[in-house]
Design an enzyme around this catalytic site. Structure first.
Site, PDB file in Angstrom:
ATOM      1  N   CYS A  77       1.013  -1.174  -0.136  1.00  0.00           N
ATOM      2  CA  CYS A  77      -0.116   0.047  -0.265  1.00  0.00           C
ATOM      3  C   CYS A  77       0.871   1.224  -0.024  1.00  0.00           C
ATOM      4  O   CYS A  77       0.378   2.458  -0.307  1.00  0.00           O
ATOM      5  CB  CYS A  77      -0.984   0.087   1.097  1.00  0.00           C
ATOM      6  SG  CYS A  77      -1.922  -1.414   1.533  1.00  0.00           S
TER       7      CYS A  77
ATOM      8  N   ASP B  63       2.814   2.399   2.742  1.00  0.00           N
ATOM      9  CA  ASP B  63       2.931   2.779   3.957  1.00  0.00           C
ATOM     10  C   ASP B  63       3.198   1.655   4.885  1.00  0.00           C
ATOM     11  O   ASP B  63       2.387   0.856   5.207  1.00  0.00           O
ATOM     12  CB  ASP B  63       1.678   3.618   4.517  1.00  0.00           C
ATOM     13  CG  ASP B  63       1.328   4.692   3.641  1.00  0.00           C
ATOM     14  OD1 ASP B  63       1.687   5.567   3.808  1.00  0.00           O
ATOM     15  OD2 ASP B  63       0.189   4.259   3.114  1.00  0.00           O
TER      16      ASP B  63
ATOM     17  N   CYS C 206       4.917   8.049   2.693  1.00  0.00           N
ATOM     18  CA  CYS C 206       4.886   9.557   2.045  1.00  0.00           C
ATOM     19  C   CYS C 206       4.945  10.688   2.840  1.00  0.00           C
ATOM     20  O   CYS C 206       5.275  10.183   4.226  1.00  0.00           O
ATOM     21  CB  CYS C 206       3.456   9.737   1.174  1.00  0.00           C
ATOM     22  SG  CYS C 206       2.171   9.813   2.408  1.00  0.00           S
TER      23      CYS C 206
ATOM     24  N   CYS D 293      -3.143   7.951   6.631  1.00  0.00           N
ATOM     25  CA  CYS D 293      -1.824   8.123   7.610  1.00  0.00           C
ATOM     26  C   CYS D 293      -1.934   8.344   8.930  1.00  0.00           C
ATOM     27  O   CYS D 293      -1.126   7.821   9.941  1.00  0.00           O
ATOM     28  CB  CYS D 293      -0.950   9.354   6.971  1.00  0.00           C
ATOM     29  SG  CYS D 293      -0.385   8.970   5.304  1.00  0.00           S
TER      30      CYS D 293
END
Lengths: 396, 142
Positions: B34, B36, B59, B103
């Protein structure tokens, strides 16, 4: 130091293109459809721009339709070919999995309307062969649409060979040449191209303007209805300053193609050679059959967006995948198409150069990228697992 | 997509990056596919978080979210760290773009998984429903 290395996303305008644009913004305000002197002056300018572009593409001026850019040209080319095919009950299209979304999304729309699309495998090197196209052509194939050069990994397809096969099999051939125009020698007649899309801002021209080449006899379907501009195939008063500027930029780019390519290639090869030394990195796409200015590499254990943001702090404008896909969380469809696993495709870096770049800028990139990769690897749990042997490296 | 100045600050100068040897609790969430992965290490003394470090593959907002989450739980009792919500992390960062909200979810979950690890290691009983499981993440289609 500021380094712009994202020329595949867009280029800065050349001085020639800027001057041409400013001149026509001020002086050529007439509507080319008007019969009076101001209008006719604009109509003459428009004709001249059309002639210039046609001359450098090897076609007739009337075969050039000015559009709002590459996406519109791609849409119109594909939809037109599909409509022509549908009339003859031919509803099969051949393309590749790593086209620009302007092509892919248009094809998806046609699939919903009952068309069948074959997406050719682009292999690990990012290249298809003319034989693959030949094998895929069926009696009901109405269109082959294959990009000239890929926007992320820069690989250049054998367009002339594909064109020859399409001609022999009497199938229309469209190529999205947005990344190629102004950078590679193109002759639509010699290469048997029926439809081709180009965009001004990829060769130091302005944004919001492009062109569709449509061979005489290929009947276009209108996307925009209205007045009789562009032979009745694209309504709307022509954007004269942008079109004039595009023609000037195109002439300048084509006149200097070999010289620019030689300069850019030297710089690009320094990037490939220098950054290949980063352990567990891999070049995306064939090393030889690629645009002179394109560099694309994956670095294991890190993620692309954070790489870009750290590079930006070092003054380097780069991209990961393409600018168009940056709003999405999925990794680049181009990198997945050449077989990169998801976790590797996330760690991609694209640097795209132009002749405006300098050796000093390349020195700066060669210093900045390894630092950024190391910084991110040092905070990556994935990298630690790889380094400490809990996981196997994907890139050796 | 534009990050707030707070996000950029935590991204440029992430706080508490690294690992803790022999940590009292470690939590890793996310999936490299994915894009992350977050890992949080906790040092806990008498039920208080005395040190916290993180490692993140992801990211800009993933790095900033982890950094912010470590600051928010540093020095706090474990029970308080458990109440850290993704919304609180996002708000402390002056907001995240909608496409990046996951996130902050990962940051919340990484803290919780690290605390659960501490409970497991020390035989402390807990309500399992308070902790995330893999199925609770739906931000990717993998």
């Amino acid at each position: 130091m500021k380094v712009y290395a994202d020329n595949a996303a867009t280029t800065p305008m050349s001085k020639t293109a800027i001057n041409e644009m400013l001149y026509h913004v001020e002086n050529t305000y007439g509507n080319p459809s008007s019969l009076h002197a101001a209008g006719q002056q604009a109509a003459m300018a428009l004709l001249k721009a059309r002639q210039t572009i046609a001359e450098y593409l090897g076609c007739e001026p009337k075969e050039i339709i000015f559009t709002s850019g590459g996406s519109e040209a791609d849409n119109q080319a594909i939809i037109s070919a599909a409509k022509l095919g549908e009339r003859k009950k031919k509803k099969h299209i051949i393309s590749t999995a790593f086209e620009h979304h302007a092509v892919l999304h248009t094809l998806k729309r046609l699939e919903k309307e009952g068309f069948e699309v074959t997406y050719l495998d682009v292999h690990e090197n990012g290249l298809i062969s003319a034989e693959q196209v030949e094998k895929a052509i069926r009696p009901d194939t109405c269109l082959v649409t294959i990009m000239y050069a890929n926007n992320e990994i820069g690989t250049i397809q054998p367009i002339g060979e594909i064109g020859a096969i399409c001609k022999e099999k009497k199938v229309l051939f469209h190529t999205d040449a947005v990344q190629a125009a102004g950078h590679l020698h193109i002759n639509v007649r010699e290469q048997n191209i029926d439809l081709m899309s180009i965009s001004a801002h990829k060769f130091h021209g302005p944004k919001g303007v492009g062109a569709l080449y449509a061979r005489k006899g290929v009947i276009l379907t209108n996307l925009i209805e209205g007045g009789a501009q562009e032979r009745g195939k694209r309504a709307g008063t022509e954007n004269i300053p942008a079109i004039m500027s595009m023609a000037a930029a195109f002439k300048e780019a084509c006149d200097n193609i070999d010289e620019n390519a030689e300069k850019v290639l030297k710089m690009r090869n320094r990037l490939i050679d220098g950054l290949s030394e980063i352990p567990h990195s891999i070049l995306n796409g064939d090393r030889e059959k690629r645009l002179a200015g394109n560099f694309s590499m994956c670095f294991e254990g890190i993620e692309g967006e954070s790489m870009l943001l750290y590079l930006d702090m070092e003054g380097v404008c780069a991209s990961s995948g393409s600018a168009c896909t940056s709003g999405s969380l999925d990794p680049s469809h181009v990198l997945l198409a050449i077989g990169r696993p998801h976790e590797i495709a996330h760690g991609s870096l694209r640097l795209s150069l132009s002749e405006y770049n300098t050796d000093e800028e390349i020195d700066h990139i060669l210093k900045a990228v390894p630092e950024v990769v190391n910084r991110l690897r040092n905070m990556s749990p994935v990298w630690r697992d790889l380094k400490e042997g809990r996981k196997e490296y994907v890139i050796q | 997509m534009l990050y707030s100045e707070k996000v950029m600050d935590h991204f440029r100068n992430p706080r508490n990056v690294g690992i803790i040897e022999n940590a009292d609790g470690v939590g890793e969430v996310g999936n490299a596919k994915c894009g992350d992965i977050m890992k949080i290490y906790l040092k806990i003394e008498e039920d208080v978080i005395t040190d916290v470090k993180f490692e993140t593959f992801g990211c800009g907002s993933a790095i900033a979210s982890s950094s912010m989450a470590t600051e928010m739980i540093m020095g706090k009792p474990v029970s308080e760290a458990l109440t850290l919500s993704n919304k609180a992390v996002a708000e402390a960062l002056d907001g995240l773009p909608p496409v990046k909200m996951h996130c902050s979810v990962l940051a919340e979950e990484a803290v919780k998984v690290a605390v659960r690890d501490y409970y497991d290691k020390n035989g402390i009983e807990y309500d399992a429903s308070l902790f995330p499981n893999c199925e609770s993440c739906d931000h990717c289609s993998l």
